[in-house]
Scaffold this motif. Structure first.
Motif, PDB file in Angstrom:
ATOM      1  N   LEU A   1       6.493  -0.247 -13.024  1.00 16.63           N
ATOM      2  CA  LEU A   1       5.059  -0.058 -12.851  1.00 16.63           C
ATOM      3  C   LEU A   1       4.783   1.123 -11.933  1.00 16.63           C
ATOM      4  N   PRO A   2       3.837   2.006 -12.312  1.00 17.43           N
ATOM      5  CA  PRO A   2       3.407   3.034 -11.360  1.00 17.43           C
ATOM      6  C   PRO A   2       2.892   2.365 -10.095  1.00 17.43           C
ATOM      7  N   GLN A   3       3.087   2.989  -8.964  1.00 16.12           N
ATOM      8  CA  GLN A   3       2.716   2.390  -7.685  1.00 16.12           C
ATOM      9  C   GLN A   3       1.275   1.902  -7.679  1.00 16.12           C
ATOM     10  N   GLU A   4       0.357   2.718  -8.211  1.00 12.97           N
ATOM     11  CA  GLU A   4      -1.054   2.326  -8.180  1.00 12.97           C
ATOM     12  C   GLU A   4      -1.330   1.130  -9.075  1.00 12.97           C
ATOM     13  N   ALA A   5      -0.621   1.033 -10.211  1.00 17.81           N
ATOM     14  CA  ALA A   5      -0.812  -0.119 -11.100  1.00 17.81           C
ATOM     15  C   ALA A   5      -0.198  -1.373 -10.506  1.00 17.81           C
ATOM     16  N   ALA A   6       0.925  -1.211  -9.800  1.00 17.70           N
ATOM     17  CA  ALA A   6       1.607  -2.371  -9.231  1.00 17.70           C
ATOM     18  C   ALA A   6       0.788  -3.026  -8.127  1.00 17.70           C
ATOM     19  N   THR A   7      -0.053  -2.256  -7.454  1.00 14.14           N
ATOM     20  CA  THR A   7      -0.860  -2.815  -6.371  1.00 14.14           C
ATOM     21  C   THR A   7      -2.214  -3.324  -6.869  1.00 14.14           C
ATOM     22  N   SER A   8      -2.432  -3.230  -8.156  1.00 12.85           N
ATOM     23  CA  SER A   8      -3.680  -3.736  -8.725  1.00 12.85           C
ATOM     24  C   SER A   8      -3.709  -5.258  -8.660  1.00 12.85           C
ATOM     25  N   ALA A   9      -4.801  -5.801  -8.168  1.00 15.21           N
ATOM     26  CA  ALA A   9      -4.928  -7.260  -8.048  1.00 15.21           C
ATOM     27  C   ALA A   9      -4.845  -7.928  -9.411  1.00 15.21           C
ATOM     28  N   ASP A  10      -5.424  -7.287 -10.431  1.00 17.46           N
ATOM     29  CA  ASP A  10      -5.416  -7.869 -11.769  1.00 17.46           C
ATOM     30  C   ASP A  10      -3.990  -7.970 -12.296  1.00 17.46           C
ATOM     31  N   THR A  11      -3.205  -6.930 -12.086  1.00 18.78           N
ATOM     32  CA  THR A  11      -1.816  -6.943 -12.553  1.00 18.78           C
ATOM     33  C   THR A  11      -1.013  -8.030 -11.856  1.00 18.78           C
ATOM     34  N   LEU A  12      -1.151  -8.125 -10.545  1.00 21.15           N
ATOM     35  CA  LEU A  12      -0.401  -9.124  -9.785  1.00 21.15           C
ATOM     36  C   LEU A  12      -0.809 -10.545 -10.165  1.00 21.15           C
ATOM     37  N   THR A  13      -2.096 -10.741 -10.398  1.00 20.64           N
ATOM     38  CA  THR A  13      -2.566 -12.068 -10.781  1.00 20.64           C
ATOM     39  C   THR A  13      -1.950 -12.499 -12.107  1.00 20.64           C
TER      40      THR A  13
ATOM     41  N   MET B   1       6.722   2.792   2.104  1.00 17.41           N
ATOM     42  CA  MET B   1       6.101   2.486   0.805  1.00 17.41           C
ATOM     43  C   MET B   1       5.768   1.007   0.755  1.00 17.41           C
ATOM     44  N   SER B   2       4.551   0.692   0.365  1.00 19.70           N
ATOM     45  CA  SER B   2       4.147  -0.701   0.268  1.00 19.70           C
ATOM     46  C   SER B   2       4.543  -1.260  -1.081  1.00 19.70           C
ATOM     47  N   HIS B   3       4.969  -2.504  -1.082  1.00 19.05           N
ATOM     48  CA  HIS B   3       5.373  -3.173  -2.308  1.00 19.05           C
ATOM     49  C   HIS B   3       4.421  -4.310  -2.595  1.00 19.05           C
ATOM     50  N   PRO B   4       4.254  -4.654  -3.858  1.00 24.83           N
ATOM     51  CA  PRO B   4       3.394  -5.795  -4.193  1.00 24.83           C
ATOM     52  C   PRO B   4       4.064  -7.096  -3.799  1.00 24.83           C
ATOM     53  N   SER B   5       3.248  -8.107  -3.586  1.00 27.23           N
ATOM     54  CA  SER B   5       3.782  -9.430  -3.312  1.00 27.23           C
ATOM     55  C   SER B   5       3.977 -10.154  -4.632  1.00 27.23           C
ATOM     56  N   LEU B   6       5.207 -10.571  -4.886  1.00 19.70           N
ATOM     57  CA  LEU B   6       5.505 -11.253  -6.133  1.00 19.70           C
ATOM     58  C   LEU B   6       5.223 -12.743  -5.993  1.00 19.70           C
ATOM     59  N   PRO B   7       5.145 -13.462  -7.108  1.00 19.51           N
ATOM     60  CA  PRO B   7       4.865 -14.905  -7.076  1.00 19.51           C
ATOM     61  C   PRO B   7       5.822 -15.651  -6.165  1.00 19.51           C
ATOM     62  N   LYS B   8       5.345 -16.701  -5.536  1.00 19.13           N
ATOM     63  CA  LYS B   8       6.115 -17.426  -4.528  1.00 19.13           C
ATOM     64  C   LYS B   8       6.987 -18.572  -5.034  1.00 19.13           C
ATOM     65  N   PRO B   9       6.672 -19.248  -6.150  1.00 19.23           N
ATOM     66  CA  PRO B   9       7.481 -20.405  -6.541  1.00 19.23           C
ATOM     67  C   PRO B   9       8.952 -20.046  -6.668  1.00 19.23           C
ATOM     68  N   PRO B  10       9.842 -20.917  -6.248  1.00 28.63           N
ATOM     69  CA  PRO B  10      11.272 -20.618  -6.315  1.00 28.63           C
ATOM     70  C   PRO B  10      11.749 -20.540  -7.753  1.00 28.63           C
ATOM     71  N   TYR B  11      12.755 -19.697  -7.980  1.00 30.26           N
ATOM     72  CA  TYR B  11      13.334 -19.549  -9.311  1.00 30.26           C
ATOM     73  C   TYR B  11      14.471 -20.549  -9.470  1.00 30.26           C
ATOM     74  N   ASP B  12      14.483 -21.295 -10.577  1.00 30.00           N
ATOM     75  CA  ASP B  12      15.516 -22.298 -10.798  1.00 30.00           C
ATOM     76  C   ASP B  12      16.496 -21.867 -11.882  1.00 30.00           C
ATOM     77  N   ASP B  13      16.006 -21.589 -13.088  1.00 30.50           N
ATOM     78  CA  ASP B  13      16.877 -21.191 -14.181  1.00 30.50           C
ATOM     79  C   ASP B  13      16.071 -20.369 -15.173  1.00 30.50           C
ATOM     80  N   HIS B  14      16.720 -20.017 -16.288  1.00 30.01           N
ATOM     81  CA  HIS B  14      16.072 -19.158 -17.268  1.00 30.01           C
ATOM     82  C   HIS B  14      14.974 -19.862 -18.046  1.00 30.01           C
ATOM     83  N   ALA B  15      14.818 -21.158 -17.873  1.00 30.92           N
ATOM     84  CA  ALA B  15      13.741 -21.865 -18.571  1.00 30.92           C
ATOM     85  C   ALA B  15      12.384 -21.363 -18.111  1.00 30.92           C
ATOM     86  N   THR B  16      12.311 -20.906 -16.879  1.00 30.96           N
ATOM     87  CA  THR B  16      11.082 -20.348 -16.330  1.00 30.96           C
ATOM     88  C   THR B  16      11.269 -18.857 -16.119  1.00 30.96           C
ATOM     89  N   PRO B  17      10.522 -18.004 -16.813  1.00 38.33           N
ATOM     90  CA  PRO B  17      10.657 -16.562 -16.597  1.00 38.33           C
ATOM     91  C   PRO B  17      10.422 -16.218 -15.133  1.00 38.33           C
TER      92      PRO B  17
END
Length: 324
Positions: free
Chosen positions: A151-163, A1-17
């Motif tokens: 997210l449904p698999q097809e919605a999760a792979t949508s470029a618009d959703t990931l952006t 099963m393919s997974h979407p690529s999530l944002p790359k910036p590192p997570y620091d604390d709860h100040a940034t979702p």
């Protein structure tokens, strides 16, 4: 099963979702005209009280009241429900429930490949407003864990959703997510701890994951007896570990004399933090000499849980109700 690529910036604390891709989590789908009736007789939570789109925590027990799985139950529509749990528990629970499903108009399906589960460190509602209008996402937000976006698999792979996700959220590692769950007091049953604990040992009674009014379900007699007649001798506590490897679920905890007084439920290591949730004897939890059986050099330090005040109040009420 393919997974979407999530944002790359590192997570620091709860100040940034931040979002975490929950690759170790799965989904069991229960559907059909009898889905609600079937589940109502099998799980600890009140299925009939759940509105469409709402979710609640729960557990499925053996007739002896021991949890085979814990989950987050979401009502998708009138006759469809989704149970989110560790992927390793989906097939086992499906097989167990199938023994009873033959008497109902209901279908059980491992739907893990159809859904992408994203855990959120931060508030869920602002994230939903950033998604496309017809994003088909399911918001999972209840007392049983941190907010999640399914997210449904097809919605999760949508470029618009990931952006849109990448624009409003950073990325959290699985270890950081698990540590946040531990600090929230949210434990889950895994393969190595299946049938080890009754629901109250996970503090589910103060998380809205047990209904004491809905009537009979598998294991209900034991769960109710513990609530109204028994004394809970073991429950979930949070500990910091002084050193060593991250303990595995099911690892024993011992006191200064080497006596087993508890068992690891879940543990996580992130940055300089090593913490765990463990079911421990209540009269031994405050001891300053607790350690892991397999790593006796690793000392445990008791830490607070967000539910401590609720647990104390519930215990006080229980004692008052038992008093003549």
């Amino acid at each position: 099963m393919s997974h979407p690529s999530l944002p790359k910036p590192p997570y620091d604390d709860h100040a940034t979702p931040a979002l975490c891709l929950l690759e170790d989590q799965g989904v069991l789908a229960v559907s059909g005209p009898d889905a609600a009736k079937f589940l109502q007789g099998q799980v600890t939570c009140d299925v009939n009280a759940l509105a469409i789109g709402a979710s609640v925590g729960g557990a499925r027990c053996t007739p002896k009241g021991r949890m085979q799985a814990s989950f987050r139950l979401l009502r998708q529509d009138e006759h469809s429900y989704l149970l989110g749990m560790p992927a390793e528990r989906v097939s086992a629970l499906q097989a167990e429930l199938s023994r009873y499903a033959v008497f109902f108009k209901v279908k059980l399906e491992d739907a893990s490949a159809q859904w992408i589960r994203l855990g959120l460190l931060g508030e869920l509602q602002p994230l939903l407003t950033q998604l496309p209008e017809h994003h088909s996402a399911l918001a999972v937000q209840d007392n049983a864990g941190l907010p999640e976006l399914w997210l449904p698999q097809e919605a999760a792979t949508s470029a618009d959703t990931l952006t849109r996700l990448s624009e409003c959220c950073a990325s959290a590692s699985p270890d950081r997510w698990q540590l946040a769950r531990i600090r929230g007091g949210f434990a889950e049953v895994c393969a190595d701890t299946s049938e080890h604990f009754i629901p109250q040992m996970f503090n589910l009674q103060v998380l809205g994951a047990i209904s004491f009014r809905k009537g009979c379900y598998t294991g209900q007699e034991i769960v109710a007896r513990m609530q109204y007649l028994g004394k809970l001798k073991r429950r979930l506590y949070r500990f910091a570990l002084s050193q060593g490897p991250c303990p595995a679920p099911g690892e024993d905890i011992v006191d200064a004399d080497g006596k087993v007084i508890g068992e690891v439920a879940n543990a996580a290591s992130h940055a300089d933090s090593l913490e765990m949730l463990a079911v421990v004897q209540t009269d031994a939890a405050q001891s300053a000499a607790l350690s892991l059986c397999q790593h006796p050099q690793t000392q445990l330090q008791l830490l607070p849980l967000p539910q401590d005040a609720q647990l104390a109040a519930a215990l006080q009420q229980q004692q008052e109700e038992k008093s003549p």
